[in-house]
Design a protein around this motif. Structure first.
Motif, PDB file in Angstrom:
ATOM      1  N   ARG A   1      -2.025   5.381   8.516  1.00  0.00           N
ATOM      2  CA  ARG A   1      -3.128   4.427   8.722  1.00  0.00           C
ATOM      3  C   ARG A   1      -2.733   3.314   9.698  1.00  0.00           C
ATOM      4  NH1 ARG A   1      -3.423   4.997   2.826  1.00  0.00           N
ATOM      5  NH2 ARG A   1      -4.521   6.958   2.693  1.00  0.00           N
ATOM      6  N   ARG A   2      -1.440   3.068   9.848  1.00  0.00           N
ATOM      7  CA  ARG A   2      -0.990   1.993  10.751  1.00  0.00           C
ATOM      8  C   ARG A   2      -0.350   2.519  12.030  1.00  0.00           C
ATOM      9  NH1 ARG A   2       1.170   0.556   5.888  1.00  0.00           N
ATOM     10  NH2 ARG A   2       3.318   0.512   6.603  1.00  0.00           N
ATOM     11  N   LEU A   3      -0.358   3.849  12.219  1.00  0.00           N
ATOM     12  CA  LEU A   3       0.349   4.431  13.373  1.00  0.00           C
ATOM     13  C   LEU A   3      -0.141   3.869  14.704  1.00  0.00           C
ATOM     14  CD1 LEU A   3       2.293   6.476  14.737  1.00  0.00           C
ATOM     15  CD2 LEU A   3       0.492   8.194  14.522  1.00  0.00           C
ATOM     16  N   ASP A   4      -1.446   3.867  14.919  1.00  0.00           N
ATOM     17  CA  ASP A   4      -1.961   3.423  16.226  1.00  0.00           C
ATOM     18  C   ASP A   4      -1.618   1.961  16.482  1.00  0.00           C
ATOM     19  OD1 ASP A   4      -2.940   5.855  17.004  1.00  0.00           O
ATOM     20  OD2 ASP A   4      -4.961   5.503  16.227  1.00  0.00           O
ATOM     21  N   GLU A   5      -1.779   1.135  15.463  1.00  0.00           N
ATOM     22  CA  GLU A   5      -1.474  -0.290  15.629  1.00  0.00           C
ATOM     23  C   GLU A   5       0.033  -0.486  15.875  1.00  0.00           C
ATOM     24  OE1 GLU A   5      -2.985  -2.779  16.309  1.00  0.00           O
ATOM     25  OE2 GLU A   5      -1.865  -4.539  15.630  1.00  0.00           O
TER      26      GLU A   5
ATOM     27  N   GLU B   1       0.842  -1.216   0.000  1.00  0.00           N
ATOM     28  CA  GLU B   1       0.000   0.000   0.000  1.00  0.00           C
ATOM     29  C   GLU B   1       0.874   1.263   0.000  1.00  0.00           C
ATOM     30  OE1 GLU B   1      -0.864  -2.390   2.673  1.00  0.00           O
ATOM     31  OE2 GLU B   1      -2.042  -3.299   1.069  1.00  0.00           O
ATOM     32  N   ASP B   2       1.963   1.212   0.790  1.00  0.00           N
ATOM     33  CA  ASP B   2       2.873   2.375   0.825  1.00  0.00           C
ATOM     34  C   ASP B   2       3.444   2.631  -0.576  1.00  0.00           C
ATOM     35  OD1 ASP B   2       2.564   2.449   3.605  1.00  0.00           O
ATOM     36  OD2 ASP B   2       4.367   1.261   3.974  1.00  0.00           O
ATOM     37  N   LYS B   3       3.837   1.536  -1.227  1.00  0.00           N
ATOM     38  CA  LYS B   3       4.450   1.678  -2.563  1.00  0.00           C
ATOM     39  C   LYS B   3       3.431   2.212  -3.558  1.00  0.00           C
ATOM     40  CE  LYS B   3       7.733  -2.012  -1.734  1.00  0.00           C
ATOM     41  NZ  LYS B   3       8.078  -3.394  -1.942  1.00  0.00           N
ATOM     42  N   LYS B   4       2.209   1.713  -3.439  1.00  0.00           N
ATOM     43  CA  LYS B   4       1.160   2.165  -4.362  1.00  0.00           C
ATOM     44  C   LYS B   4       0.878   3.659  -4.149  1.00  0.00           C
ATOM     45  CE  LYS B   4      -3.538   1.260  -5.985  1.00  0.00           C
ATOM     46  NZ  LYS B   4      -3.899   2.668  -5.951  1.00  0.00           N
ATOM     47  N   ALA B   5       0.877   4.073  -2.872  1.00  0.00           N
ATOM     48  CA  ALA B   5       0.603   5.488  -2.571  1.00  0.00           C
ATOM     49  C   ALA B   5       1.623   6.387  -3.274  1.00  0.00           C
ATOM     50  CB  ALA B   5       0.633   5.711  -1.060  1.00  0.00           C
ATOM     51  N   VAL B   6       2.883   5.982  -3.256  1.00  0.00           N
ATOM     52  CA  VAL B   6       3.927   6.791  -3.891  1.00  0.00           C
ATOM     53  C   VAL B   6       3.810   6.705  -5.418  1.00  0.00           C
ATOM     54  CG1 VAL B   6       6.425   7.095  -4.146  1.00  0.00           C
ATOM     55  CG2 VAL B   6       5.463   6.561  -1.900  1.00  0.00           C
TER      56      VAL B   6
ATOM     57  N   LEU C   1       6.050   7.884  13.184  1.00  0.00           N
ATOM     58  CA  LEU C   1       5.389   8.127  11.903  1.00  0.00           C
ATOM     59  C   LEU C   1       6.497   8.487  10.910  1.00  0.00           C
ATOM     60  CD1 LEU C   1       2.818   8.348  10.218  1.00  0.00           C
ATOM     61  CD2 LEU C   1       2.626  10.734  10.946  1.00  0.00           C
ATOM     62  N   ALA C   2       6.841   7.518  10.080  1.00  0.00           N
ATOM     63  CA  ALA C   2       7.993   7.683   9.189  1.00  0.00           C
ATOM     64  C   ALA C   2       7.542   8.206   7.828  1.00  0.00           C
ATOM     65  CB  ALA C   2       8.695   6.339   9.018  1.00  0.00           C
TER      66      ALA C   2
ATOM     67  N   LYS D   1      -6.744  16.382  12.276  1.00  0.00           N
ATOM     68  CA  LYS D   1      -7.836  15.611  12.880  1.00  0.00           C
ATOM     69  C   LYS D   1      -7.270  14.594  13.885  1.00  0.00           C
ATOM     70  CE  LYS D   1     -11.889  13.033  11.551  1.00  0.00           C
ATOM     71  NZ  LYS D   1     -12.145  11.859  10.769  1.00  0.00           N
ATOM     72  N   TYR D   2      -6.192  13.939  13.524  1.00  0.00           N
ATOM     73  CA  TYR D   2      -5.605  12.912  14.398  1.00  0.00           C
ATOM     74  C   TYR D   2      -5.153  13.525  15.733  1.00  0.00           C
ATOM     75  CZ  TYR D   2      -2.630   9.149  16.088  1.00  0.00           C
ATOM     76  OH  TYR D   2      -2.077   8.177  16.869  1.00  0.00           O
TER      77      TYR D   2
END
Ligand SMILES: Cc1ncc(COP(=O)(O)O)c(C=O)c1O
Length: 424
Positions: free
Chosen positions: A262-266, A28-33, A200-201, A59-60
């Motif tokens: 999207r994965r920060l909390d987890e 997903e990260d790769k697709k986003a870029v 958060l990288a 918002k976060y």
């Protein structure tokens, strides 16, 4: 398992290649870029990824405004500019942090004034702040060091009493909370880093947050040459209304950051699980002091710091020497512990020489008061740096309890053979 220490030729405890790097980069990260490249829009203050990141991060965190910039240092600097800090003004910050918590002050021609830490939280000690306030003090930058929020009630109380602006350095604290409020929404303004090591990288980058529209507008000008950013459809007037820099973010890091968000909390939850597992086992070993948490806060463990107390083991050796020997033995076992910072910030050559921009500026500025930086004035920071080491990558997912188990085993092995270790 071999009981002979790896440093003395035994088998290492943590298998080679077991530790996984941070951050995990998914499809997903790769697709986003790739989507950014397919879209062909790579930059712009109102470009879609940057705009969406700002909205999602505001918002976060729970603030009305957010500006994306190209580093955490830039986010701190635009906050100081927005606060109206001017030459010779003094800004208080912690003696124990990364350089940028203080260099951002110099970047705005102001004078950093350092305060020692609370030895339990490693955060600025609020009890020592008031004695450092002068008629020139204009702001405080508390740092939520290692992911544990500073004592914000006390800091905000002092700030209110002396009319100071509070700028949170939340560069290590994405998602941490204090009394149920997110780090970044606890002061007047805040700064986050998106450097790859952070929770958060984003490769590199930064985020600025505030509830105050005036601060946000001013910071937006400083982010871009001193110009007033044009709204969608408006023409740029190419006029600098004040001093500005080029601190804009860009589309690829913004898209990558949104995907990671999207994965920060987890990911924070998994870090905590690793950290607490380590703490529950390491606290059983005499001589080890694992990091503490507080009821008021959630620690997001950007860094897991371990202090050592040789005296508790009946060892009469300097804390630094003991730590160095232990660190060497643990590294040989495959445990990735290391130093983070070698001295209190005021001990760095920049502050010892006080040359700054040249000709001693900003310290020699006629607006400034003479400030001295002596390492001895920060004894708790010195002690902490001497007697502790840190872990960063090992507690990051995808590393989990299997790696933590190897680590606990390695710590036990080294501390069971501590007599051999101190002979090293
Ligand atoms: C506490 C702290 N403040 C500020 C910064 C600066 O962030 P950046 O490297 O993104 O400029 C960092 C990151 O290294 C940090 O750890």
């Amino acid at each position: 398992m071999s009981k002979k220490l790896a440093i003395n030729g035994g088998k290492r405890t943590v298998p080679e290649g077991f530790e996984r790097p941070w951050p995990l980069i998914t499809a997903e990260d790769k697709k986003a870029v790739m989507d950014v490249l397919d879209r062909g829009v790579l930059w712009g203050v109102s470009a879609p990824e940057v705009t969406a990141l700002q909205e999602e991060w505001a918002k976060y965190v729970g603030t009305r405004h957010c500006l994306a910039v190209n580093s955490g240092t830039a986010a701190l600097h635009i906050a100081l500019a927005a606060a109206g800090i001017s030459p010779g003004d003094e800004v208080i910050t912690s003696a124990f942090s990364f350089l940028a918590s203080s260099s951002c002050i110099l970047h705005h021609n102001a004078i950093p004034v350092f305060v020692d830490i609370d030895p339990k939280t490693f955060n600025i000690d609020p009890k020592q702040i008031e004695e450092k306030i002068s008629e020139k003090t204009k702001a405080i930058i508390p740092v939520h060091i290692h992911g544990l929020p500073a004592d914000m009630d006390s800091i905000n109380r002092i700030a209110k009493k002396y009319n100071l602006v509070v700028i949170e350095d939340a560069c290590q604290a994405h998602g941490a909370t204090y009394k149920g409020i997110k780090a970044g929404a606890l002061g007047d303004m805040s700064a986050f880093s998106l450097n790859t090591t952070k929770n958060l990288a984003g490769g590199e980058g930064g985020l600025f947050n505030t509830n105050n529209e005036e601060y946000s507008d001013k910071a937006a000008m400083v982010r871009m040459f001193g110009e007033i950013p044009q709204k969608k459809g408006q023409k740029r007037d190419y006029n600098a209304y004040g001093m500005g820099w080029m601190y804009r973010s860009q589309e690829m890091p913004a898209a990558f950051t949104r995907s990671q968000l999207r994965r920060l909390d987890e990911n924070n939850r998994l870090r905590c699980k690793n950290a607490r597992y380590l703490t529950s086992h390491l606290k059983e070993i005499k001589g080890i002091i694992s990091p503490s948490e507080s009821e008021d806060s959630t620690h997001i463990y950007h860094i897991y710091r371990i202090r050592l107390n040789p005296k508790a083991m009946g060892i009469h050796m300097g804390a630094k020497e003991f730590r160095q020997k232990t660190q060497k033995a643990l590294n040989a076992e495959g445990v990735n512990v290391m130093e983070w910072q070698f001295m209190p910030l005021p001990g760095q050559t920049l502050f010892q020489l006080k040359e700054g921009y040249g000709k001693g500026c900003p310290w020699s500025c006629t607006h400034a008061r003479d400030i001295k930086y002596s390492v001895e004035d920060y004894p708790e920071t010195v002690k902490l740096i001497d007697d502790s080491f840190i872990m960063r990558v090992p507690i990051c997912p995808p590393n989990g309890l299997e790696l933590m188990n190897h680590y606990v085993e390695a710590f036990r092995k080294v501390f069971d053979n501590i007599g051999e270790v101190i002979e090293l």
